[in-house]
Enzyme design. Structure first.
Site, PDB file in Angstrom:
ATOM      1  NE  ARG A  10      -0.980  11.154 -17.667  1.00 60.16           N
ATOM      2  CZ  ARG A  10      -0.919  11.089 -16.341  1.00 60.16           C
ATOM      3  NH1 ARG A  10       0.037  10.433 -15.755  1.00 60.16           N
ATOM      4  NH2 ARG A  10      -1.816  11.707 -15.608  1.00 60.16           N
ATOM      5  CG  ASP A  11      -7.776   7.760 -21.367  1.00 59.05           C
ATOM      6  OD1 ASP A  11      -7.570   6.525 -21.453  1.00 59.05           O
ATOM      7  OD2 ASP A  11      -8.864   8.234 -20.996  1.00 59.05           O
ATOM      8  CB  ILE A  12      -4.001   7.063 -27.039  1.00 64.24           C
ATOM      9  CG1 ILE A  12      -3.162   8.341 -26.946  1.00 64.24           C
ATOM     10  CG2 ILE A  12      -4.256   6.656 -28.479  1.00 64.24           C
ATOM     11  CD1 ILE A  12      -3.704   9.526 -27.683  1.00 64.24           C
ATOM     12  CG  ASN A  72     -10.498   9.541 -25.109  1.00 61.81           C
ATOM     13  OD1 ASN A  72     -11.646   9.819 -24.816  1.00 61.81           O
ATOM     14  ND2 ASN A  72      -9.604   9.189 -24.199  1.00 61.81           N
TER      15      ASN A  72
END
Length: 174
Positions: A55-57, A61
């Site tokens: 959910r936070d690609i 990251n």
């Protein structure tokens, strides 16, 4: 609550594309383009095989780990990850992540809230379900960013609306 311990890595992918004069620019070796994408794809496949959606690609990251004879790309920051049901879905009851890298199905929910005039993000009664494909969309955007030297496929300005409207930026390669 889950805690993940990761090794100390040299940099993140976004640091690879900083200006040459920037003190935090990553100047070290990199795998080939194919190897970078293969490593990230394998990593994302592994995350999904554990019934999680990241959910936070985003490039921030993606960590660059320099090992004695190789460089390995790794996904990081699992603070927003969420379990996937046995059907392969998760409820979109809370929108988390970085807007400029979100998938269209997630951004559409935010657009609906904006149109409705709601100021809060209380989605407790919202029943839309999403799949790990939202991570795959974001991963594709990261690949584009990597292959084009730091260009976001939907632009840095108005990317939210460009993604929803399927309107990638247009530019020419030489």
């Amino acid at each position: 609550t889950r805690y993940y311990a990761l090794e100390l890595c040299t940099a993140s992918l976004n640091q690879y594309f900083l200006k040459d004069t920037h003190p935090k620019k990553y100047r070290g070796p990199m795998p080939t383009e194919i190897e970078v994408m293969q490593q990230l794809t394998s990593g994302l496949e592994y995350i999904h095989s554990k019934d999680l959606v990241h959910r936070d690609i985003k490039p921030e990251n993606v960590l660059i780990a320099r090992q004695p004879e190789t460089v390995v790309m790794k996904w990081a920051d699992f603070g927003l990850s969420k379990p996937i049901s046995p059907r392969g879905t998760f409820a979109l009851r809370d929108v988390k992540g970085t807007l400029t890298w979100m998938a269209p199905e997630v951004l559409t929910v935010l657009e609906e809230l904006e149109r409705s005039g709601k100021n809060d993000l209380d989605l407790s009664s919202f029943e839309q379900r999403c799949t790990a494909v939202s991570d795959v969309f974001s991963c594709g955007c990261v690949f584009f960013y990597f292959l084009t030297g730091g260009i976001h496929p939907f632009g840095w300005v108005n990317s939210f609306y460009n993604v929803i409207q399927s309107n990638p930026i247009h530019f020419h390669f030489l």
